[in-house]
Design a protein around this motif. Structure first.
Motif, PDB file in Angstrom:
ATOM      1  N   ILE A  28       0.835  -1.212   0.000  1.00  0.00           N
ATOM      2  CA  ILE A  28       0.000   0.000   0.000  1.00  0.00           C
ATOM      3  C   ILE A  28       0.869   1.261   0.000  1.00  0.00           C
ATOM      4  N   PHE A  29       2.049   1.164   0.643  1.00  0.00           N
ATOM      5  CA  PHE A  29       2.914   2.333   0.852  1.00  0.00           C
ATOM      6  C   PHE A  29       4.134   2.337  -0.068  1.00  0.00           C
ATOM      7  N   ALA A  30       4.151   1.421  -1.066  1.00  0.00           N
ATOM      8  CA  ALA A  30       5.344   1.204  -1.894  1.00  0.00           C
ATOM      9  C   ALA A  30       5.635   2.358  -2.844  1.00  0.00           C
ATOM     10  N   GLU A  31       4.574   2.917  -3.423  1.00  0.00           N
ATOM     11  CA  GLU A  31       4.745   3.944  -4.465  1.00  0.00           C
ATOM     12  C   GLU A  31       3.892   5.171  -4.128  1.00  0.00           C
ATOM     13  N   PRO A  32       4.180   6.321  -4.771  1.00  0.00           N
ATOM     14  CA  PRO A  32       3.325   7.509  -4.514  1.00  0.00           C
ATOM     15  C   PRO A  32       1.870   7.225  -4.907  1.00  0.00           C
ATOM     16  N   VAL A  33       0.917   7.760  -4.150  1.00  0.00           N
ATOM     17  CA  VAL A  33      -0.499   7.688  -4.529  1.00  0.00           C
ATOM     18  C   VAL A  33      -0.653   8.518  -5.806  1.00  0.00           C
ATOM     19  N   SER A  34      -1.329   7.965  -6.829  1.00  0.00           N
ATOM     20  CA  SER A  34      -1.465   8.708  -8.096  1.00  0.00           C
ATOM     21  C   SER A  34      -2.802   9.453  -8.139  1.00  0.00           C
ATOM     22  N   VAL A  35      -2.809  10.537  -8.886  1.00  0.00           N
ATOM     23  CA  VAL A  35      -4.029  11.346  -9.007  1.00  0.00           C
ATOM     24  C   VAL A  35      -5.129  10.534  -9.700  1.00  0.00           C
ATOM     25  N   GLU A  36      -4.747   9.533 -10.513  1.00  0.00           N
ATOM     26  CA  GLU A  36      -5.762   8.664 -11.156  1.00  0.00           C
ATOM     27  C   GLU A  36      -6.472   7.842 -10.080  1.00  0.00           C
ATOM     28  N   GLU A  37      -5.678   7.345  -9.097  1.00  0.00           N
ATOM     29  CA  GLU A  37      -6.288   6.517  -8.031  1.00  0.00           C
ATOM     30  C   GLU A  37      -7.164   7.370  -7.121  1.00  0.00           C
ATOM     31  N   ALA A  38      -6.718   8.625  -6.859  1.00  0.00           N
ATOM     32  CA  ALA A  38      -7.426   9.461  -5.883  1.00  0.00           C
ATOM     33  C   ALA A  38      -7.364  10.907  -6.340  1.00  0.00           C
ATOM     34  N   PRO A  39      -8.315  11.321  -7.184  1.00  0.00           N
ATOM     35  CA  PRO A  39      -8.285  12.661  -7.803  1.00  0.00           C
ATOM     36  C   PRO A  39      -8.156  13.813  -6.808  1.00  0.00           C
ATOM     37  N   ASP A  40      -8.697  13.628  -5.575  1.00  0.00           N
ATOM     38  CA  ASP A  40      -8.643  14.746  -4.600  1.00  0.00           C
ATOM     39  C   ASP A  40      -7.466  14.607  -3.631  1.00  0.00           C
ATOM     40  N   TYR A  41      -6.585  13.596  -3.891  1.00  0.00           N
ATOM     41  CA  TYR A  41      -5.559  13.284  -2.877  1.00  0.00           C
ATOM     42  C   TYR A  41      -4.686  14.487  -2.547  1.00  0.00           C
ATOM     43  N   PHE A  42      -4.288  15.228  -3.592  1.00  0.00           N
ATOM     44  CA  PHE A  42      -3.312  16.309  -3.389  1.00  0.00           C
ATOM     45  C   PHE A  42      -3.970  17.603  -2.923  1.00  0.00           C
ATOM     46  N   GLN A  43      -5.312  17.595  -2.849  1.00  0.00           N
ATOM     47  CA  GLN A  43      -5.984  18.704  -2.158  1.00  0.00           C
ATOM     48  C   GLN A  43      -5.938  18.443  -0.646  1.00  0.00           C
ATOM     49  N   VAL A  44      -5.977  17.163  -0.292  1.00  0.00           N
ATOM     50  CA  VAL A  44      -6.054  16.804   1.136  1.00  0.00           C
ATOM     51  C   VAL A  44      -4.648  16.663   1.739  1.00  0.00           C
ATOM     52  N   ILE A  45      -3.753  15.996   0.995  1.00  0.00           N
ATOM     53  CA  ILE A  45      -2.402  15.674   1.500  1.00  0.00           C
ATOM     54  C   ILE A  45      -1.376  16.598   0.860  1.00  0.00           C
ATOM     55  N   LYS A  46      -0.779  17.470   1.723  1.00  0.00           N
ATOM     56  CA  LYS A  46       0.133  18.499   1.211  1.00  0.00           C
ATOM     57  C   LYS A  46       1.565  17.992   1.068  1.00  0.00           C
ATOM     58  N   HIS A  47       1.932  16.969   1.851  1.00  0.00           N
ATOM     59  CA  HIS A  47       3.311  16.443   1.790  1.00  0.00           C
ATOM     60  C   HIS A  47       3.263  14.942   1.612  1.00  0.00           C
ATOM     61  N   PRO A  48       2.993  14.492   0.363  1.00  0.00           N
ATOM     62  CA  PRO A  48       2.939  13.036   0.092  1.00  0.00           C
ATOM     63  C   PRO A  48       4.292  12.368   0.371  1.00  0.00           C
ATOM     64  N   MET A  49       4.263  11.119   0.778  1.00  0.00           N
ATOM     65  CA  MET A  49       5.500  10.364   0.984  1.00  0.00           C
ATOM     66  C   MET A  49       5.186   8.869   0.833  1.00  0.00           C
ATOM     67  N   ASP A  50       6.167   8.117   0.345  1.00  0.00           N
ATOM     68  CA  ASP A  50       6.011   6.679   0.131  1.00  0.00           C
ATOM     69  C   ASP A  50       7.401   6.038   0.199  1.00  0.00           C
ATOM     70  N   PHE A  51       7.447   4.706   0.207  1.00  0.00           N
ATOM     71  CA  PHE A  51       8.731   4.016   0.398  1.00  0.00           C
ATOM     72  C   PHE A  51       9.665   4.180  -0.799  1.00  0.00           C
ATOM     73  N   SER A  52       9.146   4.273  -2.013  1.00  0.00           N
ATOM     74  CA  SER A  52      10.054   4.422  -3.171  1.00  0.00           C
ATOM     75  C   SER A  52      10.726   5.792  -3.132  1.00  0.00           C
ATOM     76  N   THR A  53       9.992   6.794  -2.697  1.00  0.00           N
ATOM     77  CA  THR A  53      10.576   8.143  -2.558  1.00  0.00           C
ATOM     78  C   THR A  53      11.633   8.139  -1.455  1.00  0.00           C
ATOM     79  N   MET A  54      11.330   7.434  -0.345  1.00  0.00           N
ATOM     80  CA  MET A  54      12.323   7.353   0.735  1.00  0.00           C
ATOM     81  C   MET A  54      13.592   6.655   0.262  1.00  0.00           C
ATOM     82  N   ARG A  55      13.429   5.643  -0.600  1.00  0.00           N
ATOM     83  CA  ARG A  55      14.620   4.924  -1.083  1.00  0.00           C
ATOM     84  C   ARG A  55      15.479   5.850  -1.952  1.00  0.00           C
ATOM     85  N   SER A  56      14.818   6.654  -2.769  1.00  0.00           N
ATOM     86  CA  SER A  56      15.575   7.622  -3.584  1.00  0.00           C
ATOM     87  C   SER A  56      16.314   8.613  -2.693  1.00  0.00           C
TER      88      SER A  56
END
Ligand SMILES: CC(=O)c1c[nH]c2ccccc12
Length: 116
Positions: A28-56
């Motif tokens: 569930i936490f492996a990759e960034p949440v995409s706007v296709e999966e959740a169109p309003d995600y980036f209105q609600v979550i201002k600082h997205p984070m996921d495990f692939s981003t942490m690895r980078s």
């Protein structure tokens, strides 16, 4: 050189991240949440984070302390518990990961203090 001292620290962070990833079997936490999966995600979550981003960020030496690494782990959990309501599989996965991941990070902190 400072690079040598940073290298063992980065290996510790990579190993710690691998242990956190193991505790997210449904990825569930492996990759960034995409706007296709959740169109309003980036209105609600201002600082997205996921495990692939942490690895980078580990690879890019962007974590100078284990507290900075822990802050991003906490963000992964908090974002999920903010966006998803309590009665969802996602919310419950975040609670489980918070509890199991907490022990992983506490152990990593003990090792960092030891190497010091
Ligand atoms: C981690 C998280 O919140 C999600 C992970 N995948 C998703 C798909 C749609 C909405 C939220 C998510």
């Amino acid at each position: 050189t400072i690079e040598m001292q940073l290298q063992p620290f980065n290996i510790l962070l990579r190993n710690t991240l691998d242990q956190l990833v193991e505790r997210d079997p449904t990825r569930i936490f492996a990759e960034p949440v995409s706007v296709e999966e959740a169109p309003d995600y980036f209105q609600v979550i201002k600082h997205p984070m996921d495990f692939s981003t942490m690895r980078s960020k580990v690879t890019g030496h962007e974590y100078r302390t284990i507290d900075e690494f822990e802050k991003d782990f906490d963000l992964v959990i908090k974002n999920c518990m903010t966006y998803n309501s309590k009665d969802t599989v996602f919310y419950r996965a975040a609670v489980k990961l918070r509890d199991m991941g907490g022990a992983v990070i506490r152990n990593a902190k003990r090792i960092v203090e030891k190497i010091g």
